[in-house]
Design a protein around this motif. Structure first.
Motif, mmCIF file in Angstrom:
data_model
loop_
_atom_site.group_PDB
_atom_site.id
_atom_site.type_symbol
_atom_site.label_atom_id
_atom_site.label_comp_id
_atom_site.label_asym_id
_atom_site.label_seq_id
_atom_site.Cartn_x
_atom_site.Cartn_y
_atom_site.Cartn_z
ATOM 1 N N ILE A 107 -2.443 74.840 -10.857
ATOM 2 C CA ILE A 107 -2.190 73.445 -11.215
ATOM 3 C C ILE A 107 -3.534 72.733 -11.335
ATOM 4 N N LEU A 108 -3.848 72.240 -12.524
ATOM 5 C CA LEU A 108 -5.131 71.597 -12.772
ATOM 6 C C LEU A 108 -4.955 70.090 -12.805
ATOM 7 N N LEU A 109 -5.779 69.377 -12.054
ATOM 8 C CA LEU A 109 -5.748 67.916 -12.036
ATOM 9 C C LEU A 109 -7.124 67.379 -12.427
ATOM 10 N N ASN A 110 -7.151 66.494 -13.406
ATOM 11 C CA ASN A 110 -8.395 65.898 -13.881
ATOM 12 C C ASN A 110 -8.849 64.819 -12.905
ATOM 13 N N ILE A 111 -10.059 64.969 -12.389
ATOM 14 C CA ILE A 111 -10.538 64.027 -11.379
ATOM 15 C C ILE A 111 -10.803 62.643 -11.961
ATOM 16 N N SER A 112 -10.893 62.533 -13.289
ATOM 17 C CA SER A 112 -11.155 61.236 -13.914
ATOM 18 C C SER A 112 -9.880 60.419 -14.080
ATOM 19 N N GLU A 113 -8.735 61.034 -13.865
ATOM 20 C CA GLU A 113 -7.473 60.327 -14.028
ATOM 21 C C GLU A 113 -7.049 59.666 -12.717
ATOM 22 N N VAL A 114 -6.164 58.694 -12.833
ATOM 23 C CA VAL A 114 -5.686 57.966 -11.660
ATOM 24 C C VAL A 114 -4.561 58.752 -10.998
ATOM 25 N N ARG A 115 -4.245 58.378 -9.739
ATOM 26 C CA ARG A 115 -3.252 59.135 -8.980
ATOM 27 C C ARG A 115 -1.873 59.108 -9.631
ATOM 28 N N ASN A 116 -1.533 57.997 -10.266
ATOM 29 C CA ASN A 116 -0.224 57.920 -10.910
ATOM 30 C C ASN A 116 -0.092 58.958 -12.024
ATOM 31 N N ASN A 117 -1.188 59.228 -12.716
ATOM 32 C CA ASN A 117 -1.165 60.271 -13.741
ATOM 33 C C ASN A 117 -0.913 61.642 -13.118
ATOM 34 N N TRP A 118 -1.559 61.884 -11.971
ATOM 35 C CA TRP A 118 -1.318 63.144 -11.262
ATOM 36 C C TRP A 118 0.163 63.276 -10.899
ATOM 37 N N LEU A 119 0.716 62.187 -10.378
ATOM 38 C CA LEU A 119 2.117 62.213 -9.954
ATOM 39 C C LEU A 119 3.051 62.449 -11.132
ATOM 40 N N ASP A 120 2.806 61.751 -12.247
ATOM 41 C CA ASP A 120 3.654 61.938 -13.429
ATOM 42 C C ASP A 120 3.595 63.383 -13.907
ATOM 43 N N PHE A 121 2.414 63.956 -13.884
ATOM 44 C CA PHE A 121 2.275 65.337 -14.329
ATOM 45 C C PHE A 121 3.042 66.287 -13.410
ATOM 46 N N ILE A 122 2.868 66.109 -12.102
ATOM 47 C CA ILE A 122 3.539 66.998 -11.142
ATOM 48 C C ILE A 122 5.063 66.862 -11.240
ATOM 49 N N LYS A 123 5.545 65.641 -11.449
ATOM 50 C CA LYS A 123 6.987 65.415 -11.531
ATOM 51 C C LYS A 123 7.600 65.957 -12.809
ATOM 52 N N ASN A 124 6.913 65.746 -13.932
ATOM 53 C CA ASN A 124 7.561 65.945 -15.228
ATOM 54 C C ASN A 124 7.084 67.142 -16.032
ATOM 55 N N VAL A 125 5.872 67.612 -15.763
ATOM 56 C CA VAL A 125 5.290 68.610 -16.654
ATOM 57 C C VAL A 125 5.218 69.996 -16.037
ATOM 58 N N VAL A 126 4.972 70.079 -14.732
ATOM 59 C CA VAL A 126 4.739 71.376 -14.098
ATOM 60 C C VAL A 126 5.913 72.315 -14.320
ATOM 61 N N ARG A 127 7.132 71.843 -14.066
ATOM 62 C CA ARG A 127 8.303 72.721 -14.220
ATOM 63 C C ARG A 127 8.467 73.159 -15.671
ATOM 64 N N GLU A 128 8.188 72.237 -16.591
ATOM 65 C CA GLU A 128 8.314 72.567 -18.015
ATOM 66 C C GLU A 128 7.318 73.648 -18.418
ATOM 67 N N GLN A 129 6.055 73.511 -17.961
ATOM 68 C CA GLN A 129 5.044 74.500 -18.316
ATOM 69 C C GLN A 129 5.241 75.811 -17.558
ATOM 70 N N ASP A 130 5.941 75.757 -16.433
ATOM 71 C CA ASP A 130 6.233 76.987 -15.704
ATOM 72 C C ASP A 130 7.096 77.942 -16.526
ATOM 73 N N LEU A 131 7.901 77.388 -17.420
ATOM 74 C CA LEU A 131 8.732 78.242 -18.267
ATOM 75 C C LEU A 131 7.859 79.137 -19.144
ATOM 76 N N ALA A 132 6.747 78.564 -19.624
ATOM 77 C CA ALA A 132 5.826 79.359 -20.439
ATOM 78 C C ALA A 132 5.173 80.460 -19.606
ATOM 79 N N LEU A 133 4.888 80.172 -18.328
ATOM 80 C CA LEU A 133 4.269 81.175 -17.463
ATOM 81 C C LEU A 133 5.141 82.418 -17.323
ATOM 82 N N LYS A 134 6.451 82.214 -17.299
ATOM 83 C CA LYS A 134 7.366 83.344 -17.125
ATOM 84 C C LYS A 134 7.418 84.235 -18.359
ATOM 85 N N THR A 135 7.146 83.644 -19.527
ATOM 86 C CA THR A 135 7.222 84.436 -20.765
ATOM 87 C C THR A 135 5.879 85.020 -21.193
#
Length: 490
Positions: free
Chosen positions: A273-301
């Motif tokens: 899980i990569l987090l950009n240090i230049s982004e604000v915490r809310n961006n980190w939270l949005d990514f963890i909530k909404n994107v990680v699971r979606e991109q995990d599907l690609a990891l399986k394939t």
């Protein structure tokens, strides 16, 4: 016979096939790397970061929104896209300066419309009256025509010929003229130790925060892959700790994962899980909530697509390059599909050369993005862009298979030697740590460490208790790390 033209538009590149002659014509512009952009914009981020405006929600919200838009604009430029021109408003808060009594800050309007990333960065800094010296001192843009066959097809880069690092001709190891290591250490070792001592509490707190977060969130590890010093790492860990405390449920997706603070946001094809240090915490939270699971599907394939490509190319090992820049899982999946399709069509029409062995299982293939060069890395891997025509891939492998064999065998030996001599250096020189930059391959690292051990009687009093990094230059970093060139002289 009429002349045939085959034109393949690959981002901003054009192949022109005329009989048997293949040319690669390109306007080459020296783009800034993600690290250079982050370094150049650091004073800007320190002036507009939303965390500086905790008591002023209006200004904080505007800066958060503008930073998101700016990040998207820069990312588009890095991908050779041309985003729509826009104007962004930021509120500035100079360090050590409090707002006026009514809580007002200086506001600036930044106009974004440049198609060049360097000009964009300079425009941002100039709009805020911040220095542009760092950007100005970077290698200036230049334009040149490159013959594809000469530059990329027939040349396999290795350490002896190019001093390269496996990342192409533009990132070579330069054999710079160096001053005496002993003289330089005599002048700078005490400074390094003073800085290390001053930051010892920070390092200890970083270790404590890493362990605490790993234990509470069941993380495998937390890494820092950024050019900023350890004080910034502590700041990121504290910010993430606060985020995790307020959003416990959202953090369950991180269980068993590695968290990396750096210059990108996403899920790498290694599942980190990569987090950009230049982004604000809310961006980190949005990514963890909404994107990680979606991109995990690609990891399986991804493993399935790697296996498919391997089968098409006679069981070659599809691997990830040593010191490879971070690549997002979805992007990597698309690259694999593209190359598999190209080679499958070629195999069905023409078949592979009879000179090839029955199996390529001994060899390694790294699939790169569209803009990458064709090359053999110093570690013996075939590094090929996913967009390259199949006949060029086949010809390149045929011409360089002997070189790849030699480099692969050499790397396996060097890797074990490097590991042994690395441990010996730490012990016999009394080092706190020993690291190397990604550009340093095993052979120069072994040469450097061997010379250090040969001269340990003279060097140990100077190096004992220091953190040493082997790279291409002399420097004492702000956190006390000592950087020395691999080709130093006593």
């Amino acid at each position: 016979m009429a002349t045939e033209f085959l034109r393949c538009q690959l981002r901003r590149r054009l192949f022109v096939v005329n009989g048997n002659k293949i040319y690669f014509e390109k306007k080459y512009i020296r783009h800034l790397s993600s690290g250079e952009i982050a370094t150049a914009l650091r004073p800007f981020y320190f002036s507009v970061h939303p965390d500086l405006f905790g008591k002023y929600p209006s200004e904080r919200a505007i800066n958060e929104s503008s930073l998101q838009s700016l990040s998207s604009y820069i990312q588009s430029l890095q991908q050779n896209k041309y985003p729509r021109p826009t104007d962004l408003t930021f509120y500035l808060r100079p360090h050590g300066t409090a707002p006026t009594n009514n809580g007002t800050f200086k506001s600036v309007k930044i106009s974004l419309g440049q198609a060049d990333i360097k000009k964009t960065v300079v425009s941002i800094l100039s709009s805020c009256n911040l220095p542009t010296t760092y950007v100005d001192n970077l290698t200036p843009s230049k334009k040149e025509n490159i013959n594809f066959r000469q530059e990329f097809r027939t040349k396999a880069y290795n350490y002896e010929e190019q001093g390269g690092n496996g990342n192409g001709p533009e990132r070579n190891i330069k054999k710079v003229k160096t001053e005496s290591l002993s003289d330089w250490l005599s002048e700078n070792a005490d400074l390094s130790k003073d800085k290390l001592l001053a930051l010892k509490p920070v390092r200890e707190e970083v270790v404590r925060l890493q362990k605490s977060l790993c234990d509470k969130l069941f993380l495998k590890a937390i890494l820092w892959e950024c050019g900023w010093n350890i004080s910034h790492f502590r700041g990121c860990l504290l910010a993430f700790q606060a985020l995790a405390q307020h959003h416990v449920d959202a953090m369950t997706v991180l269980k068993g994962r590695t968290l990396v603070f750096g210059n990108d946001t996403g899920v790498s094809f290694d599942g980190q899980i990569l987090l950009n240090i230049s982004e604000v915490r809310n961006n980190w939270l949005d990514f963890i909530k909404n994107v990680v699971r979606e991109q995990d599907l690609a990891l399986k394939t991804v493993p399935m697509f790697e296996k498919s490509l391997s089968r098409v190319l006679r069981d070659i090992q599809v691997v990830r390059r040593k010191f490879q820049p971070r690549t997002m899982a979805k992007t990597y999946e698309a690259n694999l599909i593209r190359m598999t399709t190209l080679l499958s069509d070629y195999q069905g029409r023409r078949g592979y050369p009879k000179s090839w062995p029955d199996t390529l299982a001994k060899y390694e293939l790294v699939v790169e993005a569209e803009s990458g060069p064709m090359m053999v890395s110093p570690t013996g891997q075939f590094i090929l862009p996913c967009s390259c025509p199949a006949f060029l891939i086949v010809n390149f492998i045929s011409e360089n298979i002997n070189i790849a064999t030699e480099l692969l065998d050499k790397y396996q030996i060097m890797k074990e030697v490097e590991k042994t001599i690395y441990e010996e250096c730490i012990t016999k020189l009394g080092l706190i740590s020993l690291k190397k930059d990604d550009c340093i391959t095993p052979e120069p690292m072994i040469a450097c460490c061997s010379k250090l051990l040969q001269n340990r009687k003279e060097l140990r009093p100077l190096l004992e208790g220091t953190a040493l990094t082997v790279t291409n230059y002399y420097s004492v970093m702000s956190d006390g790390q000592i950087c020395i060139p691999w080709n130093w002289k006593i």
